[in-house]
Design an enzyme around this catalytic site. Sequence first.
Site, PDB file in Angstrom:
ATOM      1  N   GLY A 185       0.818  -1.208   0.000  1.00  7.06           N
ATOM      2  CA  GLY A 185       0.000   0.000   0.000  1.00  7.06           C
ATOM      3  C   GLY A 185       0.852   1.258   0.000  1.00  7.06           C
ATOM      4  O   GLY A 185       0.359   2.355  -0.172  1.00  7.06           O
ATOM      5  N   CYS A 186       2.160   1.096   0.221  1.00  2.00           N
ATOM      6  CA  CYS A 186       3.059   2.255   0.141  1.00  2.00           C
ATOM      7  C   CYS A 186       3.384   2.510  -1.326  1.00  2.00           C
ATOM      8  O   CYS A 186       3.455   1.577  -2.117  1.00  2.00           O
ATOM      9  CB  CYS A 186       4.370   1.961   0.859  1.00  2.00           C
ATOM     10  SG  CYS A 186       4.347   2.458   2.572  1.00  2.00           S
ATOM     11  N   GLN A 187       3.606   3.794  -1.695  1.00  6.77           N
ATOM     12  CA  GLN A 187       4.035   4.103  -3.065  1.00  6.77           C
ATOM     13  C   GLN A 187       5.388   3.466  -3.335  1.00  6.77           C
ATOM     14  O   GLN A 187       5.696   3.077  -4.437  1.00  6.77           O
ATOM     15  CB  GLN A 187       4.167   5.626  -3.213  1.00  6.77           C
ATOM     16  CG  GLN A 187       3.061   6.227  -4.038  1.00  6.77           C
ATOM     17  CD  GLN A 187       3.520   7.494  -4.739  1.00  6.77           C
ATOM     18  OE1 GLN A 187       4.644   7.602  -5.215  1.00  6.77           O
ATOM     19  NE2 GLN A 187       2.638   8.455  -4.831  1.00  6.77           N
TER      20      GLN A 187
END
Lengths: 120, 410
Positions: free
Chosen positions: A26-28
Amino acid sequence: MYIIDLGKLLPEFPKNMKIKKYLISGCQSQTWIALTNSVMPYNDLITLHGYSDSSIVKGIITIIFSLYQGLNLQEAVNVDIKPFLINQLQLKQNLTISRSQGIYLILNSIHSQAHSLYKL
Amino acid sequence: MTMYPIKKIRSDFPILNRIINQHPLTYLDSAAAAQKPNIVIDAQAHYYRNEYAAAHRGIHTLSAESTDQMEIARLHIANFINASREEIVFVKNTTEAINLIANSWGHNFTNYGDNIILTEMEHHSNIVPWQILAKNRKIILNYIPLTSSGTLDISSLSKLINHRTQLLSISHISNVLGTINPLIEIINIVKKKSDALILVDGAQGIAHQPVDVQKLDCDFYIFSGHKIYGPSGIGVMYGKKKLLQKMPPWIVGGGIVQNVSLIQDTTFIESPWKFESGSPNVGGIVGLDKAIAYVKTIGIDKIYAHEDQLIHYATNILQKIPGLILYGPKSMRSSIIAFNIGTHHSYDVGILLNQYGIAIRTGHHCAIPTMNYFKVPGMCRASFAMYTNKEDIDRLAHGLTKVQCLLNQQ
Protein backbone atom coordinates in the site's frame (compact mmCIF):
# COMPACT_ATOMS: atom_id res chain seq x y z
CA MET A 1 16.90 18.16 3.32
CA TYR A 2 17.50 16.98 6.86
CA ILE A 3 15.07 14.08 6.50
CA ILE A 4 17.15 12.50 3.71
CA ASP A 5 20.26 12.72 5.91
CA LEU A 6 18.35 11.00 8.73
CA GLY A 7 17.61 8.09 6.40
CA LYS A 8 21.32 7.43 6.06
CA LEU A 9 21.43 6.52 9.76
CA LEU A 10 19.34 3.38 9.20
CA PRO A 11 21.49 0.26 9.68
CA GLU A 12 21.71 -2.18 6.78
CA PHE A 13 18.51 -4.22 6.45
CA PRO A 14 19.15 -7.98 6.80
CA LYS A 15 18.90 -9.56 3.34
CA ASN A 16 17.07 -12.63 4.66
CA MET A 17 14.31 -10.36 5.95
CA LYS A 18 13.47 -8.88 2.54
CA ILE A 19 10.47 -11.16 2.31
CA LYS A 20 6.78 -10.64 1.75
CA LYS A 21 6.02 -11.05 5.45
CA TYR A 22 7.80 -7.77 6.24
CA LEU A 23 6.80 -5.83 3.10
CA ILE A 24 4.40 -2.95 3.69
CA SER A 25 1.79 -3.15 0.99
CA GLY A 26 0.00 0.00 0.00
CA CYS A 27 3.06 2.25 0.14
CA GLN A 28 4.03 4.10 -3.06
CA SER A 29 7.54 2.84 -2.43
CA GLN A 30 8.80 -0.63 -1.53
CA THR A 31 9.19 -0.58 2.25
CA TRP A 32 10.12 -3.38 4.65
CA ILE A 33 9.72 -3.24 8.44
CA ALA A 34 10.78 -6.11 10.72
CA LEU A 35 10.61 -6.32 14.50
CA THR A 36 12.66 -8.79 16.56
CA ASN A 37 13.06 -9.10 20.28
CA SER A 38 15.87 -10.26 22.50
CA VAL A 39 15.24 -13.63 24.08
CA MET A 40 17.51 -12.98 27.07
CA PRO A 41 15.69 -13.56 30.39
CA TYR A 42 14.37 -10.32 31.96
CA ASN A 43 15.29 -8.45 28.82
CA ASP A 44 12.81 -8.40 26.05
CA LEU A 45 13.95 -5.19 24.36
CA ILE A 46 12.84 -4.89 20.78
CA THR A 47 15.01 -4.26 17.72
CA LEU A 48 13.56 -2.68 14.60
CA HIS A 49 14.90 -3.13 11.07
CA GLY A 50 13.70 -1.06 8.18
CA TYR A 51 14.39 -0.29 4.54
CA SER A 52 12.70 1.68 1.78
CA ASP A 53 13.69 2.42 -1.80
CA SER A 54 12.59 6.00 -1.10
CA SER A 55 15.14 8.20 0.70
CA ILE A 56 12.40 10.31 2.28
CA VAL A 57 10.57 7.25 3.63
CA LYS A 58 13.91 6.03 5.05
CA GLY A 59 14.19 9.32 6.96
CA ILE A 60 10.66 8.91 8.31
CA ILE A 61 11.47 5.32 9.38
CA THR A 62 14.54 6.62 11.27
CA ILE A 63 12.35 9.09 13.20
CA ILE A 64 9.78 6.41 14.00
CA PHE A 65 12.44 3.93 15.14
CA SER A 66 14.04 6.54 17.44
CA LEU A 67 10.72 6.80 19.29
CA TYR A 68 10.72 3.05 19.94
CA GLN A 69 14.35 3.06 21.11
CA GLY A 70 14.82 1.18 24.40
CA LEU A 71 11.25 -0.14 24.63
CA ASN A 72 10.45 -3.69 25.59
CA LEU A 73 7.75 -5.76 23.93
CA GLN A 74 4.97 -4.81 26.31
CA GLU A 75 5.78 -1.10 25.99
CA ALA A 76 5.94 -1.38 22.20
CA VAL A 77 2.46 -2.93 22.18
CA ASN A 78 1.00 -0.18 24.36
CA VAL A 79 2.78 2.95 23.15
CA ASP A 80 0.98 5.31 20.77
CA ILE A 81 3.42 7.59 19.02
CA LYS A 82 0.98 8.88 16.40
CA PRO A 83 0.05 12.11 18.25
CA PHE A 84 3.72 12.99 18.75
CA LEU A 85 4.58 12.30 15.13
CA ILE A 86 1.68 14.27 13.77
CA ASN A 87 1.58 17.20 16.22
CA GLN A 88 5.14 17.69 17.43
CA LEU A 89 6.96 16.98 14.20
CA GLN A 90 4.29 18.66 12.07
CA LEU A 91 4.59 15.89 9.54
CA LYS A 92 1.04 16.66 8.41
CA GLN A 93 2.09 20.05 7.03
CA ASN A 94 4.94 18.50 5.12
CA LEU A 95 3.31 15.32 3.93
CA THR A 96 0.14 14.79 1.96
CA ILE A 97 -2.63 12.56 3.26
CA SER A 98 -1.48 9.58 1.20
CA ARG A 99 2.00 9.89 2.67
CA SER A 100 0.52 10.08 6.19
CA GLN A 101 -1.30 6.87 5.38
CA GLY A 102 2.10 5.34 4.62
CA ILE A 103 3.23 6.34 8.13
CA TYR A 104 0.13 4.70 9.61
CA LEU A 105 0.90 1.52 7.66
CA ILE A 106 4.44 1.47 9.12
CA LEU A 107 3.14 2.07 12.65
CA ASN A 108 0.44 -0.60 12.24
CA SER A 109 3.04 -3.08 11.04
CA ILE A 110 5.28 -2.42 14.06
CA HIS A 111 2.29 -2.70 16.41
CA SER A 112 0.95 -5.93 14.94
CA GLN A 113 4.41 -7.57 14.88
CA ALA A 114 5.00 -6.55 18.51
CA HIS A 115 1.55 -7.83 19.43
CA SER A 116 2.07 -11.25 17.88
CA LEU A 117 5.49 -11.67 19.54
CA TYR A 118 4.06 -10.55 22.90
CA LYS A 119 1.34 -13.17 22.72
CA LEU A 120 3.89 -15.98 22.20
CA MET B 1 -0.84 31.79 -38.95
CA THR B 2 -1.94 33.74 -35.87
CA MET B 3 0.16 33.60 -32.73
CA TYR B 4 -0.92 31.14 -30.04
CA PRO B 5 -2.56 33.31 -27.34
CA ILE B 6 -0.78 31.73 -24.37
CA LYS B 7 -1.01 34.88 -22.17
CA LYS B 8 -4.75 35.15 -22.67
CA ILE B 9 -5.23 31.43 -22.07
CA ARG B 10 -3.23 31.49 -18.85
CA SER B 11 -5.23 34.45 -17.60
CA ASP B 12 -8.42 32.42 -18.13
CA PHE B 13 -7.30 29.73 -15.66
CA PRO B 14 -7.43 31.36 -12.21
CA ILE B 15 -5.70 28.52 -10.35
CA LEU B 16 -2.45 29.23 -12.21
CA ASN B 17 -2.04 32.29 -9.94
CA ARG B 18 -1.65 30.09 -6.85
CA ILE B 19 1.55 30.27 -4.81
CA ILE B 20 2.63 26.86 -3.51
CA ASN B 21 5.40 26.62 -0.90
CA GLN B 22 6.36 30.26 -1.62
CA HIS B 23 6.78 29.54 -5.32
CA PRO B 24 4.48 30.26 -8.24
CA LEU B 25 2.53 27.11 -9.13
CA THR B 26 4.15 25.09 -11.93
CA TYR B 27 1.33 22.75 -12.82
CA LEU B 28 2.58 19.74 -14.78
CA ASP B 29 -0.10 17.20 -13.87
CA SER B 30 -2.76 17.95 -16.46
CA ALA B 31 -2.90 14.34 -17.65
CA ALA B 32 -4.28 13.44 -14.22
CA ALA B 33 -6.57 16.47 -13.93
CA ALA B 34 -6.65 19.45 -16.26
CA GLN B 35 -7.41 22.82 -14.67
CA LYS B 36 -10.61 24.75 -15.40
CA PRO B 37 -11.04 28.06 -17.21
CA ASN B 38 -13.32 30.77 -15.77
CA ILE B 39 -15.96 30.08 -18.42
CA VAL B 40 -16.47 26.55 -17.02
CA ILE B 41 -16.46 27.63 -13.37
CA ASP B 42 -18.83 30.54 -14.09
CA ALA B 43 -21.23 28.43 -16.19
CA GLN B 44 -21.62 25.91 -13.40
CA ALA B 45 -22.15 28.62 -10.79
CA HIS B 46 -24.69 30.35 -13.05
CA TYR B 47 -26.55 27.11 -13.62
CA TYR B 48 -26.82 26.35 -9.90
CA ARG B 49 -27.80 29.96 -9.12
CA ASN B 50 -30.42 30.40 -11.83
CA GLU B 51 -31.48 27.24 -13.62
CA TYR B 52 -30.98 24.20 -11.42
CA ALA B 53 -33.71 21.56 -11.48
CA ALA B 54 -34.20 17.89 -12.33
CA ALA B 55 -33.74 17.25 -16.04
CA HIS B 56 -36.03 14.92 -18.04
CA ARG B 57 -38.47 14.73 -15.14
CA GLY B 58 -40.49 17.83 -14.41
CA ILE B 59 -43.28 19.79 -15.98
CA HIS B 60 -42.09 23.20 -14.85
CA THR B 61 -39.93 25.85 -16.53
CA LEU B 62 -36.73 25.17 -14.62
CA SER B 63 -36.87 21.47 -15.38
CA ALA B 64 -37.43 22.20 -19.06
CA GLU B 65 -34.44 24.58 -19.05
CA SER B 66 -32.22 21.95 -17.41
CA THR B 67 -33.35 19.37 -19.96
CA ASP B 68 -32.58 21.79 -22.80
CA GLN B 69 -29.10 22.51 -21.40
CA MET B 70 -28.37 18.80 -21.18
CA GLU B 71 -29.59 18.00 -24.68
CA ILE B 72 -27.89 21.03 -26.28
CA ALA B 73 -24.63 19.91 -24.65
CA ARG B 74 -25.16 16.42 -26.08
CA LEU B 75 -25.47 17.94 -29.54
CA HIS B 76 -22.35 20.11 -29.11
CA ILE B 77 -20.30 17.12 -27.91
CA ALA B 78 -21.58 15.03 -30.84
CA ASN B 79 -20.48 17.78 -33.27
CA PHE B 80 -17.09 18.00 -31.56
CA ILE B 81 -16.26 14.36 -32.39
CA ASN B 82 -18.35 14.13 -35.59
CA ALA B 83 -21.03 11.85 -34.16
CA SER B 84 -24.79 12.20 -33.98
CA ARG B 85 -26.70 13.30 -30.89
CA GLU B 86 -28.18 9.88 -30.08
CA GLU B 87 -24.70 8.33 -30.06
CA ILE B 88 -23.56 10.35 -27.03
CA VAL B 89 -24.13 8.80 -23.60
CA PHE B 90 -23.33 10.76 -20.45
CA VAL B 91 -21.38 8.74 -17.88
CA LYS B 92 -19.33 9.56 -14.79
CA ASN B 93 -15.92 9.11 -16.39
CA THR B 94 -13.83 6.90 -18.69
CA THR B 95 -13.69 4.12 -16.12
CA GLU B 96 -17.45 3.94 -15.85
CA ALA B 97 -17.77 3.92 -19.65
CA ILE B 98 -15.47 0.89 -19.94
CA ASN B 99 -17.36 -0.88 -17.17
CA LEU B 100 -20.63 -0.09 -18.95
CA ILE B 101 -19.38 -1.59 -22.20
CA ALA B 102 -17.84 -4.64 -20.47
CA ASN B 103 -21.07 -5.31 -18.57
CA SER B 104 -23.69 -4.39 -21.16
CA TRP B 105 -22.04 -5.51 -24.41
CA GLY B 106 -19.50 -7.94 -22.95
CA HIS B 107 -21.82 -9.99 -20.82
CA ASN B 108 -24.44 -10.25 -23.56
CA PHE B 109 -22.47 -10.60 -26.79
CA THR B 110 -19.39 -12.69 -25.98
CA ASN B 111 -19.20 -16.44 -25.63
CA TYR B 112 -16.87 -19.16 -24.36
CA GLY B 113 -13.66 -19.20 -26.41
CA ASP B 114 -13.98 -15.69 -27.84
CA ASN B 115 -11.04 -13.33 -27.44
CA ILE B 116 -10.44 -9.64 -26.80
CA ILE B 117 -7.31 -7.71 -27.71
CA LEU B 118 -5.84 -5.09 -25.35
CA THR B 119 -2.36 -3.57 -25.24
CA GLU B 120 0.49 -3.73 -22.78
CA MET B 121 0.34 0.06 -22.30
CA GLU B 122 -3.24 0.29 -21.00
CA HIS B 123 -4.06 1.77 -17.63
CA HIS B 124 -5.88 -0.41 -15.14
CA SER B 125 -9.33 0.89 -16.13
CA ASN B 126 -8.86 -0.68 -19.54
CA ILE B 127 -7.57 -3.98 -18.16
CA VAL B 128 -9.44 -4.94 -15.00
CA PRO B 129 -13.04 -4.81 -16.35
CA TRP B 130 -11.95 -7.10 -19.21
CA GLN B 131 -10.20 -9.47 -16.82
CA ILE B 132 -13.42 -9.83 -14.83
CA LEU B 133 -15.42 -10.33 -18.03
CA ALA B 134 -12.90 -12.93 -19.26
CA LYS B 135 -13.17 -14.86 -16.01
CA ASN B 136 -16.97 -14.82 -16.05
CA ARG B 137 -17.49 -15.57 -19.75
CA LYS B 138 -14.43 -17.83 -20.20
CA ILE B 139 -12.93 -15.66 -22.92
CA ILE B 140 -9.27 -15.02 -23.72
CA LEU B 141 -7.40 -11.72 -23.40
CA ASN B 142 -4.46 -11.02 -25.71
CA TYR B 143 -2.14 -8.02 -25.51
CA ILE B 144 -0.34 -6.06 -28.23
CA PRO B 145 3.19 -5.92 -26.78
CA LEU B 146 5.18 -2.78 -26.00
CA THR B 147 8.57 -2.05 -27.54
CA SER B 148 11.50 -0.46 -25.73
CA SER B 149 10.82 2.85 -27.48
CA GLY B 150 7.41 2.99 -25.83
CA THR B 151 5.38 2.25 -28.97
CA LEU B 152 3.21 -0.77 -29.68
CA ASP B 153 4.59 -3.68 -31.67
CA ILE B 154 2.03 -3.48 -34.49
CA SER B 155 3.80 -6.24 -36.44
CA SER B 156 2.56 -8.80 -33.93
CA LEU B 157 -1.08 -7.65 -34.10
CA SER B 158 -2.08 -9.86 -37.05
CA LYS B 159 -1.09 -12.98 -35.12
CA LEU B 160 -3.47 -12.05 -32.31
CA ILE B 161 -6.56 -11.67 -34.51
CA ASN B 162 -8.79 -14.52 -35.57
CA HIS B 163 -12.49 -15.10 -36.32
CA ARG B 164 -13.19 -15.33 -32.57
CA THR B 165 -11.82 -11.83 -31.88
CA GLN B 166 -14.75 -9.76 -30.61
CA LEU B 167 -13.12 -6.51 -29.50
CA LEU B 168 -9.98 -4.40 -29.60
CA SER B 169 -9.83 -1.96 -26.69
CA ILE B 170 -6.95 0.49 -27.01
CA SER B 171 -5.88 3.86 -25.66
CA HIS B 172 -5.67 6.78 -28.07
CA ILE B 173 -2.65 8.15 -26.18
CA SER B 174 -0.71 6.35 -23.43
CA ASN B 175 -1.19 7.96 -20.03
CA VAL B 176 2.37 7.09 -19.02
CA LEU B 177 4.48 7.46 -22.14
CA GLY B 178 2.47 9.95 -24.19
CA THR B 179 2.65 7.61 -27.19
CA ILE B 180 0.10 8.52 -29.87
CA ASN B 181 -1.11 5.18 -31.17
CA PRO B 182 -1.57 4.90 -34.96
CA LEU B 183 -5.27 4.19 -34.55
CA ILE B 184 -6.30 4.21 -38.20
CA GLU B 185 -3.55 1.74 -39.14
CA ILE B 186 -4.39 -0.54 -36.19
CA ILE B 187 -8.16 -0.39 -36.78
CA ASN B 188 -7.66 -1.23 -40.47
CA ILE B 189 -5.64 -4.33 -39.60
CA VAL B 190 -8.30 -5.52 -37.14
CA LYS B 191 -11.24 -4.81 -39.47
CA LYS B 192 -9.57 -6.62 -42.37
CA LYS B 193 -9.17 -9.82 -40.40
CA SER B 194 -12.27 -9.89 -38.17
CA ASP B 195 -15.64 -8.37 -37.31
CA ALA B 196 -14.32 -7.19 -33.96
CA LEU B 197 -15.61 -4.01 -32.39
CA ILE B 198 -13.16 -1.18 -31.69
CA LEU B 199 -13.15 0.70 -28.39
CA VAL B 200 -10.87 3.72 -28.19
CA ASP B 201 -10.05 4.97 -24.70
CA GLY B 202 -9.73 8.68 -25.34
CA ALA B 203 -9.04 9.76 -21.76
CA GLN B 204 -5.65 11.18 -22.80
CA GLY B 205 -6.56 11.87 -26.42
CA ILE B 206 -9.61 14.10 -26.39
CA ALA B 207 -7.91 17.28 -25.13
CA HIS B 208 -4.83 17.01 -27.30
CA GLN B 209 -5.81 15.88 -30.80
CA PRO B 210 -8.78 16.36 -33.13
CA VAL B 211 -11.13 13.35 -32.85
CA ASP B 212 -13.37 12.26 -35.73
CA VAL B 213 -15.17 9.02 -34.95
CA GLN B 214 -16.28 8.64 -38.58
CA LYS B 215 -12.69 8.80 -39.82
CA LEU B 216 -11.52 6.43 -37.11
CA ASP B 217 -14.44 4.11 -37.79
CA CYS B 218 -14.38 3.04 -34.14
CA ASP B 219 -17.44 1.59 -32.42
CA PHE B 220 -16.85 3.32 -29.10
CA TYR B 221 -14.84 6.41 -28.15
CA ILE B 222 -14.84 7.35 -24.47
CA PHE B 223 -13.43 10.18 -22.40
CA SER B 224 -13.62 12.01 -19.06
CA GLY B 225 -14.73 15.62 -18.89
CA HIS B 226 -12.17 16.64 -16.29
CA LYS B 227 -9.27 15.91 -18.64
CA ILE B 228 -10.60 18.35 -21.25
CA TYR B 229 -10.89 21.30 -18.82
CA GLY B 230 -14.40 20.33 -17.73
CA PRO B 231 -15.76 19.46 -14.28
CA SER B 232 -15.07 16.26 -12.36
CA GLY B 233 -17.61 13.47 -12.40
CA ILE B 234 -18.84 13.79 -15.97
CA GLY B 235 -17.69 11.73 -18.92
CA VAL B 236 -18.82 10.71 -22.39
CA MET B 237 -19.32 7.40 -24.11
CA TYR B 238 -19.73 7.60 -27.88
CA GLY B 239 -21.21 4.41 -29.33
CA LYS B 240 -22.41 3.65 -32.85
CA LYS B 241 -26.17 4.03 -32.99
CA LYS B 242 -26.93 0.46 -34.08
CA LEU B 243 -24.74 -0.91 -31.34
CA LEU B 244 -26.29 1.20 -28.60
CA GLN B 245 -29.76 0.12 -29.74
CA LYS B 246 -28.70 -3.51 -29.40
CA MET B 247 -27.07 -3.16 -25.99
CA PRO B 248 -29.17 -3.50 -22.83
CA PRO B 249 -28.87 -0.85 -20.10
CA TRP B 250 -26.36 -1.65 -17.35
CA ILE B 251 -27.17 0.64 -14.42
CA VAL B 252 -30.94 0.50 -14.28
CA GLY B 253 -33.53 2.47 -12.41
CA GLY B 254 -35.55 5.63 -12.72
CA GLY B 255 -35.87 7.74 -15.84
CA ILE B 256 -35.11 5.00 -18.39
CA VAL B 257 -38.24 2.89 -18.35
CA GLN B 258 -41.17 2.97 -20.72
CA ASN B 259 -43.22 0.72 -18.56
CA VAL B 260 -42.63 -1.13 -15.31
CA SER B 261 -44.95 -4.00 -14.64
CA LEU B 262 -44.74 -6.39 -11.73
CA ILE B 263 -45.78 -9.34 -13.87
CA GLN B 264 -44.22 -8.65 -17.29
CA ASP B 265 -40.75 -7.53 -18.39
CA THR B 266 -39.89 -3.88 -17.88
CA THR B 267 -39.45 -2.02 -21.17
CA PHE B 268 -36.82 0.67 -21.63
CA ILE B 269 -36.71 3.95 -23.52
CA GLU B 270 -34.44 4.52 -26.54
CA SER B 271 -30.65 4.91 -26.43
CA PRO B 272 -28.72 6.94 -25.41
CA TRP B 273 -31.17 7.82 -22.62
CA LYS B 274 -31.65 4.21 -21.58
CA PHE B 275 -28.04 4.22 -20.33
CA GLU B 276 -28.61 7.28 -18.13
CA SER B 277 -30.77 6.09 -15.27
CA GLY B 278 -31.01 8.15 -12.11
CA SER B 279 -30.61 11.92 -11.78
CA PRO B 280 -28.06 13.16 -14.30
CA ASN B 281 -25.13 15.43 -13.41
CA VAL B 282 -26.53 18.42 -15.30
CA GLY B 283 -24.14 20.83 -13.56
CA GLY B 284 -21.24 18.74 -14.86
CA ILE B 285 -22.76 18.55 -18.33
CA VAL B 286 -23.19 22.35 -18.46
CA GLY B 287 -19.54 22.79 -17.44
CA LEU B 288 -18.32 20.22 -19.97
CA ASP B 289 -20.30 21.97 -22.72
CA LYS B 290 -18.49 25.23 -21.96
CA ALA B 291 -15.10 23.49 -21.70
CA ILE B 292 -15.53 22.06 -25.18
CA ALA B 293 -16.69 25.44 -26.48
CA TYR B 294 -13.52 26.98 -25.03
CA VAL B 295 -11.31 24.33 -26.66
CA LYS B 296 -13.07 24.99 -29.98
CA THR B 297 -12.50 28.75 -29.61
CA ILE B 298 -8.75 28.22 -29.21
CA GLY B 299 -8.74 25.42 -31.82
CA ILE B 300 -7.68 21.87 -31.08
CA ASP B 301 -5.16 21.97 -33.97
CA LYS B 302 -3.48 25.01 -32.43
CA ILE B 303 -3.44 23.37 -29.02
CA TYR B 304 -1.83 20.27 -30.55
CA ALA B 305 0.83 22.35 -32.30
CA HIS B 306 1.56 24.31 -29.11
CA GLU B 307 1.91 21.15 -27.02
CA ASP B 308 4.03 19.50 -29.71
CA GLN B 309 6.48 22.43 -29.56
CA LEU B 310 6.59 22.10 -25.78
CA ILE B 311 7.33 18.38 -25.96
CA HIS B 312 10.32 19.02 -28.21
CA TYR B 313 11.49 21.91 -26.04
CA ALA B 314 11.14 19.83 -22.86
CA THR B 315 12.83 16.76 -24.34
CA ASN B 316 15.82 18.84 -25.45
CA ILE B 317 16.21 20.49 -22.05
CA LEU B 318 15.61 17.41 -19.91
CA GLN B 319 17.96 15.11 -21.79
CA LYS B 320 20.79 17.51 -20.95
CA ILE B 321 20.36 16.68 -17.25
CA PRO B 322 22.98 14.00 -16.51
CA GLY B 323 21.54 10.74 -15.20
CA LEU B 324 18.00 11.54 -16.28
CA ILE B 325 16.32 8.63 -18.07
CA LEU B 326 13.52 9.49 -20.49
CA TYR B 327 10.89 6.90 -21.39
CA GLY B 328 8.67 6.86 -24.43
CA PRO B 329 8.92 7.53 -28.14
CA LYS B 330 10.95 10.31 -29.78
CA SER B 331 8.17 11.20 -32.20
CA MET B 332 4.39 10.74 -32.35
CA ARG B 333 4.18 11.71 -28.73
CA SER B 334 1.72 14.00 -27.04
CA SER B 335 1.85 16.24 -23.98
CA ILE B 336 3.41 13.69 -21.61
CA ILE B 337 7.02 13.13 -20.57
CA ALA B 338 7.95 10.21 -18.32
CA PHE B 339 11.36 10.04 -16.69
CA ASN B 340 13.40 8.96 -13.70
CA ILE B 341 16.54 10.47 -12.15
CA GLY B 342 19.00 7.59 -12.00
CA THR B 343 17.80 5.04 -9.47
CA HIS B 344 16.11 7.60 -7.21
CA HIS B 345 12.53 6.78 -6.36
CA SER B 346 10.02 8.90 -8.24
CA TYR B 347 8.26 9.58 -4.95
CA ASP B 348 11.35 11.37 -3.59
CA VAL B 349 11.67 13.42 -6.77
CA GLY B 350 7.99 14.40 -6.69
CA ILE B 351 7.93 15.35 -3.02
CA LEU B 352 11.05 17.50 -3.41
CA LEU B 353 9.79 19.20 -6.59
CA ASN B 354 6.62 20.07 -4.66
CA GLN B 355 8.79 22.12 -2.28
CA TYR B 356 9.47 24.38 -5.29
CA GLY B 357 5.79 24.57 -6.22
CA ILE B 358 6.18 22.07 -9.09
CA ALA B 359 3.33 19.56 -9.39
CA ILE B 360 4.09 16.33 -11.22
CA ARG B 361 2.71 12.80 -10.93
CA THR B 362 4.80 9.97 -9.53
CA GLY B 363 4.33 6.25 -8.98
CA HIS B 364 2.96 3.54 -11.23
CA HIS B 365 0.28 5.75 -12.88
CA CYS B 366 -2.31 2.96 -12.59
CA ALA B 367 -0.36 1.14 -15.31
CA ILE B 368 1.65 -1.49 -13.46
CA PRO B 369 2.14 -3.69 -16.59
CA THR B 370 3.90 -0.73 -18.27
CA MET B 371 6.13 -0.29 -15.19
CA ASN B 372 6.92 -4.01 -15.26
CA TYR B 373 7.90 -3.78 -18.92
CA PHE B 374 10.44 -1.04 -18.13
CA LYS B 375 11.45 -2.87 -14.89
CA VAL B 376 10.88 0.15 -12.64
CA PRO B 377 8.63 0.54 -9.57
CA GLY B 378 7.46 3.92 -10.79
CA MET B 379 8.19 6.92 -12.98
CA CYS B 380 7.95 10.69 -12.75
CA ARG B 381 5.48 12.16 -15.21
CA ALA B 382 5.26 15.76 -16.34
CA SER B 383 2.20 16.44 -18.45
CA PHE B 384 1.19 19.52 -20.39
CA ALA B 385 -2.01 21.24 -21.41
CA MET B 386 -3.08 24.23 -23.49
CA TYR B 387 -1.98 26.61 -20.68
CA THR B 388 1.51 25.15 -20.15
CA ASN B 389 4.32 27.48 -21.21
CA LYS B 390 8.09 27.34 -21.65
CA GLU B 391 8.65 28.92 -18.23
CA ASP B 392 6.93 25.90 -16.65
CA ILE B 393 9.42 23.62 -18.36
CA ASP B 394 12.38 25.82 -17.46
CA ARG B 395 11.27 25.70 -13.82
CA LEU B 396 10.91 21.91 -14.00
CA ALA B 397 14.44 21.54 -15.41
CA HIS B 398 15.85 23.90 -12.80
CA GLY B 399 13.94 22.11 -10.03
CA LEU B 400 15.14 18.70 -11.23
CA THR B 401 18.76 19.88 -11.18
CA LYS B 402 18.35 21.01 -7.56
CA VAL B 403 16.54 17.81 -6.57
CA GLN B 404 19.24 15.72 -8.16
CA CYS B 405 21.90 17.53 -6.10
CA LEU B 406 19.93 16.87 -2.90
CA LEU B 407 19.42 13.19 -3.65
CA ASN B 408 22.95 12.58 -4.90
CA GLN B 409 24.46 13.84 -1.65
CA GLN B 410 23.59 10.51 -0.07
